[in-house]
Structures are given as structure tokens and as C-alpha cells.
Motif scaffolding. Structure first.
Motif, PDB file in Angstrom:
ATOM      1  N   ARG A  21       0.833  -1.197   0.000  1.00 64.70           N
ATOM      2  CA  ARG A  21       0.000   0.000   0.000  1.00 64.70           C
ATOM      3  C   ARG A  21       0.868   1.248   0.000  1.00 64.70           C
ATOM      4  O   ARG A  21       1.916   1.292   0.632  1.00 64.70           O
ATOM      5  CB  ARG A  21      -0.909   0.023   1.231  1.00 64.70           C
ATOM      6  CG  ARG A  21      -1.990  -1.026   1.212  1.00 64.70           C
ATOM      7  CD  ARG A  21      -2.739  -1.030   2.533  1.00 64.70           C
ATOM      8  NE  ARG A  21      -3.574   0.150   2.709  1.00 64.70           N
ATOM      9  CZ  ARG A  21      -4.242   0.413   3.823  1.00 64.70           C
ATOM     10  NH1 ARG A  21      -4.155  -0.406   4.841  1.00 64.70           N
ATOM     11  NH2 ARG A  21      -4.991   1.490   3.911  1.00 64.70           N
ATOM     12  N   THR A  22       0.392   2.246  -0.703  1.00 63.89           N
ATOM     13  CA  THR A  22       1.052   3.546  -0.671  1.00 63.89           C
ATOM     14  C   THR A  22       0.137   4.516   0.064  1.00 63.89           C
ATOM     15  O   THR A  22      -1.090   4.458  -0.067  1.00 63.89           O
ATOM     16  CB  THR A  22       1.336   4.071  -2.090  1.00 63.89           C
ATOM     17  OG1 THR A  22       0.105   4.122  -2.828  1.00 63.89           O
ATOM     18  CG2 THR A  22       2.319   3.155  -2.805  1.00 63.89           C
ATOM     19  N   PRO A  23       0.700   5.427   0.840  1.00 64.71           N
ATOM     20  CA  PRO A  23      -0.146   6.341   1.617  1.00 64.71           C
ATOM     21  C   PRO A  23      -0.869   7.340   0.733  1.00 64.71           C
ATOM     22  O   PRO A  23      -0.378   7.720  -0.331  1.00 64.71           O
ATOM     23  CB  PRO A  23       0.859   7.038   2.540  1.00 64.71           C
ATOM     24  CG  PRO A  23       2.168   6.931   1.833  1.00 64.71           C
ATOM     25  CD  PRO A  23       2.139   5.632   1.092  1.00 64.71           C
ATOM     26  N   ASP A  24      -2.052   7.764   1.173  1.00 71.76           N
ATOM     27  CA  ASP A  24      -2.764   8.846   0.500  1.00 71.76           C
ATOM     28  C   ASP A  24      -1.938  10.122   0.581  1.00 71.76           C
ATOM     29  O   ASP A  24      -1.889  10.900  -0.360  1.00 71.76           O
ATOM     30  CB  ASP A  24      -4.130   9.082   1.153  1.00 71.76           C
ATOM     31  CG  ASP A  24      -5.145   8.058   0.673  1.00 71.76           C
ATOM     32  OD1 ASP A  24      -4.736   6.910   0.447  1.00 71.76           O
ATOM     33  OD2 ASP A  24      -6.323   8.411   0.542  1.00 71.76           O
ATOM     34  N   TYR A  25      -1.319  10.339   1.719  1.00 72.39           N
ATOM     35  CA  TYR A  25      -0.385  11.438   1.889  1.00 72.39           C
ATOM     36  C   TYR A  25       0.399  11.231   3.181  1.00 72.39           C
ATOM     37  O   TYR A  25       0.053  10.371   4.004  1.00 72.39           O
ATOM     38  CB  TYR A  25      -1.086  12.799   1.876  1.00 72.39           C
ATOM     39  CG  TYR A  25      -1.927  13.079   3.081  1.00 72.39           C
ATOM     40  CD1 TYR A  25      -1.422  13.784   4.155  1.00 72.39           C
ATOM     41  CD2 TYR A  25      -3.250  12.622   3.150  1.00 72.39           C
ATOM     42  CE1 TYR A  25      -2.199  14.038   5.275  1.00 72.39           C
ATOM     43  CE2 TYR A  25      -4.023  12.879   4.262  1.00 72.39           C
ATOM     44  CZ  TYR A  25      -3.488  13.574   5.319  1.00 72.39           C
ATOM     45  OH  TYR A  25      -4.253  13.818   6.429  1.00 72.39           O
ATOM     46  N   GLU A  26       1.465  11.994   3.339  1.00 73.88           N
ATOM     47  CA  GLU A  26       2.296  11.925   4.538  1.00 73.88           C
ATOM     48  C   GLU A  26       2.524  13.323   5.088  1.00 73.88           C
ATOM     49  O   GLU A  26       2.603  14.297   4.333  1.00 73.88           O
ATOM     50  CB  GLU A  26       3.660  11.297   4.237  1.00 73.88           C
ATOM     51  CG  GLU A  26       3.588   9.829   3.875  1.00 73.88           C
ATOM     52  CD  GLU A  26       4.967   9.229   3.651  1.00 73.88           C
ATOM     53  OE1 GLU A  26       5.086   7.989   3.764  1.00 73.88           O
ATOM     54  OE2 GLU A  26       5.924   9.992   3.361  1.00 73.88           O
ATOM     55  N   MET A  27       2.632  13.397   6.399  1.00 71.05           N
ATOM     56  CA  MET A  27       2.936  14.664   7.068  1.00 71.05           C
ATOM     57  C   MET A  27       4.141  14.473   7.969  1.00 71.05           C
ATOM     58  O   MET A  27       4.226  13.484   8.695  1.00 71.05           O
ATOM     59  CB  MET A  27       1.751  15.130   7.908  1.00 71.05           C
ATOM     60  CG  MET A  27       0.550  15.520   7.108  1.00 71.05           C
ATOM     61  SD  MET A  27      -0.733  16.165   8.192  1.00 71.05           S
ATOM     62  CE  MET A  27       0.166  17.452   9.014  1.00 71.05           C
ATOM     63  N   SER A  28       5.081  15.408   7.911  1.00 71.28           N
ATOM     64  CA  SER A  28       6.236  15.394   8.794  1.00 71.28           C
ATOM     65  C   SER A  28       6.301  16.720   9.540  1.00 71.28           C
ATOM     66  O   SER A  28       5.964  17.768   8.979  1.00 71.28           O
ATOM     67  CB  SER A  28       7.526  15.190   7.994  1.00 71.28           C
ATOM     68  OG  SER A  28       7.489  13.978   7.262  1.00 71.28           O
ATOM     69  N   PHE A  29       6.746  16.676  10.786  1.00 67.66           N
ATOM     70  CA  PHE A  29       6.866  17.901  11.578  1.00 67.66           C
ATOM     71  C   PHE A  29       7.695  17.621  12.810  1.00 67.66           C
ATOM     72  O   PHE A  29       7.918  16.458  13.186  1.00 67.66           O
ATOM     73  CB  PHE A  29       5.484  18.444  11.977  1.00 67.66           C
ATOM     74  CG  PHE A  29       4.547  17.402  12.519  1.00 67.66           C
ATOM     75  CD1 PHE A  29       4.454  17.162  13.878  1.00 67.66           C
ATOM     76  CD2 PHE A  29       3.753  16.661  11.659  1.00 67.66           C
ATOM     77  CE1 PHE A  29       3.590  16.199  14.383  1.00 67.66           C
ATOM     78  CE2 PHE A  29       2.876  15.697  12.151  1.00 67.66           C
ATOM     79  CZ  PHE A  29       2.794  15.466  13.508  1.00 67.66           C
ATOM     80  N   GLU A  30       8.183  18.680  13.420  1.00 69.23           N
ATOM     81  CA  GLU A  30       8.883  18.585  14.694  1.00 69.23           C
ATOM     82  C   GLU A  30       7.838  18.778  15.783  1.00 69.23           C
ATOM     83  O   GLU A  30       7.202  19.830  15.873  1.00 69.23           O
ATOM     84  CB  GLU A  30       9.968  19.658  14.774  1.00 69.23           C
ATOM     85  CG  GLU A  30      11.006  19.420  15.846  1.00 69.23           C
ATOM     86  CD  GLU A  30      11.966  18.284  15.528  1.00 69.23           C
ATOM     87  OE1 GLU A  30      12.591  17.769  16.481  1.00 69.23           O
ATOM     88  OE2 GLU A  30      12.098  17.921  14.331  1.00 69.23           O
ATOM     89  N   LEU A  31       7.642  17.751  16.602  1.00 63.15           N
ATOM     90  CA  LEU A  31       6.580  17.751  17.604  1.00 63.15           C
ATOM     91  C   LEU A  31       7.155  17.945  18.996  1.00 63.15           C
ATOM     92  O   LEU A  31       8.035  17.191  19.437  1.00 63.15           O
ATOM     93  CB  LEU A  31       5.807  16.425  17.548  1.00 63.15           C
ATOM     94  CG  LEU A  31       4.722  16.210  18.606  1.00 63.15           C
ATOM     95  CD1 LEU A  31       3.614  17.248  18.474  1.00 63.15           C
ATOM     96  CD2 LEU A  31       4.156  14.796  18.500  1.00 63.15           C
ATOM     97  N   TYR A  32       6.640  18.948  19.702  1.00 64.30           N
ATOM     98  CA  TYR A  32       7.058  19.216  21.077  1.00 64.30           C
ATOM     99  C   TYR A  32       6.135  18.490  22.053  1.00 64.30           C
ATOM    100  O   TYR A  32       4.976  18.188  21.732  1.00 64.30           O
ATOM    101  CB  TYR A  32       7.052  20.718  21.345  1.00 64.30           C
ATOM    102  CG  TYR A  32       8.183  21.451  20.650  1.00 64.30           C
ATOM    103  CD1 TYR A  32       9.327  21.834  21.348  1.00 64.30           C
ATOM    104  CD2 TYR A  32       8.110  21.743  19.291  1.00 64.30           C
ATOM    105  CE1 TYR A  32      10.374  22.492  20.703  1.00 64.30           C
ATOM    106  CE2 TYR A  32       9.151  22.396  18.645  1.00 64.30           C
ATOM    107  CZ  TYR A  32      10.267  22.770  19.354  1.00 64.30           C
ATOM    108  OH  TYR A  32      11.307  23.408  18.720  1.00 64.30           O
TER     109      TYR A  32
END
Length: 277
Positions: free
Chosen positions: A232-243
Motif C-alpha cells: 500500500r502507498t499512503p494517500d499522503y504523509e505529514m512530517s513535523f517537529e513535535l514538542y
């Protein structure tokens, strides 16, 4: 931040055997963050030439009185042929502090014309999560009892990060699109840091974040009812720096055909809720 945290887009993943959902308290702070969106790169034969936009994310509440999120994303996409389209997504959600109820309402405008209007609520029962919508039409759906709501999911990610875990798999329901889908998610959590990042944006250079533990996180979203052969391939991906307090920066959104960067431009900490004693 988890943008309804599915933003305006939308291998079989075996879901981990999660414990019965219990909304553990986490020190999430009320805040308003503004992110400026810009095109990072494109892939394949996409006709997208330029993208710009803005996200406004306002989060309030606590585990006693519940969590409220006001979210808006305006995105202008220009194609190679000279056409320009503007998407304007506005959503409001409220999530019970015990993760038993979730209310959502969203409107998406395309070139200033209403394209989708969604309204509904979800309730957690002993045998699953039951969802009812009144817009765009009256529907009823049921999802697995291990399904998480967005803030509950955010708290689970922070708790996993604090335990030193690098992966979290979960099914998430956030009321996005027509409110009739849930998503399988895979969160990859990087190494903890307590020091400021190189090139830290000016709005993040505040006492509320200095010394606060933070982790790089990437979340992949997979539509559950989307049958595919093979991996499966993702519909979308999100990356971020999480505190650890729920604030995010260094946002990146991968829609497949193109990738956006979201730079933190404004950050305001709001008065804490008085619901908890």
C-alpha cells in the motif's frame, strides 16, 4: 499538531493490538500557530508549477472540558497551463477529554464557491465508534472500537515518544472529507532532542519551547477502503517537529504529486482552560 491533521487532501498495515482507548492526560498547551506554505518539489508528470498558501491552527481545551480545534487552510495552486485554483478549507472540531465523543463541521471552498459542506458527530460505544452525519447527507457508519480521535492520537504519539518508541500504528477518525472514512496511520518517531534546532524560526524562540523535549515525526495516512494489490502507498504523509506540549513546527506535507513545506510564521500561546481543578 495533527491537522484535522489530515489537511485538505486526503502492504497491508496490521494494526497493533492497542489497549482499550483511554484518554491519558497530556500537557497540551492552548495555542494559535500560523504556517506559510510553499512548494518544495514535484514528482512525475504533474502539471503543478507553483503552490502557496497558509494554515491557521488554533487549539484550546484540556482533558476535563474537552479539546476544541479551529483550523483553516488556504492553498493556491498554479498549473503549467496558466490555470490557478484556490482551495479554502475551514473546519471546527470538538473532542471529549475522555475520547468518547467527537464533533466536526467543515466547509471547503474552491475558487470561492462552496465545494463541500460536512457536519456530524461520533460516539464511542463498547463495540465500536458510531458516526452520524447530517451533511453532505444523512449517513451512519461504524468503525472499529480501537479507532482513535485526532487529539487522542496526538497524545498517543507523544506518550510513545516519551517512552522511546519509534513506531505507532493506529486507526484514526477525524471527520474529514465527507465524514464517512477512517484511516490507517503509521507514525515514525525520531530521536528525542531537548536543544533548539539549527535555523529555528523566530516564533519558536520562546520560553514555552526552550528546553521542551521534541521529536521529528512522520505520519503516513492510508485510506481503509482503498483496495490495492501489493504494498500500500499512503494517500499522503505529514512530517513535523513535535514538542511534548503539542506544538509543532517544520511542517512538510507530501501529497504524492507534490510536496509542501510549512514554515512557522506566528505562534501565540493562549490562556489555559479553567475546566480542570
Amino acid at each position: 499538531m495533527i491537522i484535522p491533521f489530515r489537511i485538505a487532501a486526503a502492504g497491508a498495515l496490521a494494526l497493533l493490538a492497542l489497549a482499550e482507548p483511554a484518554f491519558a492526560a497530556a500537557p497540551l498547551v492552548a495555542h494559535r500557530a500560523v504556517y506559510e506554505l510553499k512548494l518544495r518539489s514535484t514528482r512525475g508528470s504533474t502539471q503543478v508549477e507553483q503552490v502557496r498558501g497558509r494554515i491557521v491552527y488554533e487549539f484550546k481545551g484540556d482533558s476535563c472540558g474537552g479539546y476544541a480545534l479551529n483550523f483553516r487552510q488556504v492553498t493556491e495552486i498554479a498549473s503549467e497551463g496558466g490555470d490557478t485554483n484556490v482551495s479554502d478549507l475551514r473546519s471546527k472540531t470538538w473532542e471529549d477529554g475522555a475520547a468518547k465523543s467527537f464533533k466536526f463541521a467543515a466547509q471547503n471552498f474552491l475558487n470561492q464557491k462552496l465545494d463541500r459542506d460536512t457536519d456530524g458527530h461520533a460516539e464511542r460505544a463498547s463495540d465500536g465508534v458510531n458516526v452520524s452525519t447530517t451533511k453532505p447527507e444523512k449517513t451512519s457508519n461504524a468503525f472499529d472500537k480501537k479507532t482513535l480521535f485526532p487529539t487522542e492520537h496526538l497524545i498517543r504519539i507523544i506518550e510513545a515518544a516519551q517512552r522511546g518508541e519509534s513506531l505507532l500504528e493506529a486507526s484514526v477518525y477525524d471527520g474529514s472529507e465527507a465524514g464517512d472514512k477512517s484511516f490507517d496511520t503509521l507514525s515514525v518517531i525520531g530521536k528525542r532532542s531537548d536543544a533548539p534546532e539549527p535555523g529555528l524560526e523566530e516564533p519558536a524562540r520562546v520560553k514555552e519551547l526552550v528546553g521542551q523535549p521534541h521529536w521529528p515525526v512522520t505520519i503516513s495516512y492510508f485510506q481503509q477502503d482503498k483496495a490495492e494489490d501489493g504494498e500500500r502507498t499512503p494517500d499522503y504523509e505529514m512530517s513535523f517537529e513535535l514538542y511534548a506540549n503539542g506544538v509543532s513546527r517544520a511542517l512538510r506535507i507530501d501529497y504524492g504529486e507534490f510536496i509542501l513545506d510549512g514554515d512557522l510564521k506566528e505562534l501565540e500561546f493562549l490562556p489555559a482552560s479553567k475546566a480542570c481543578p
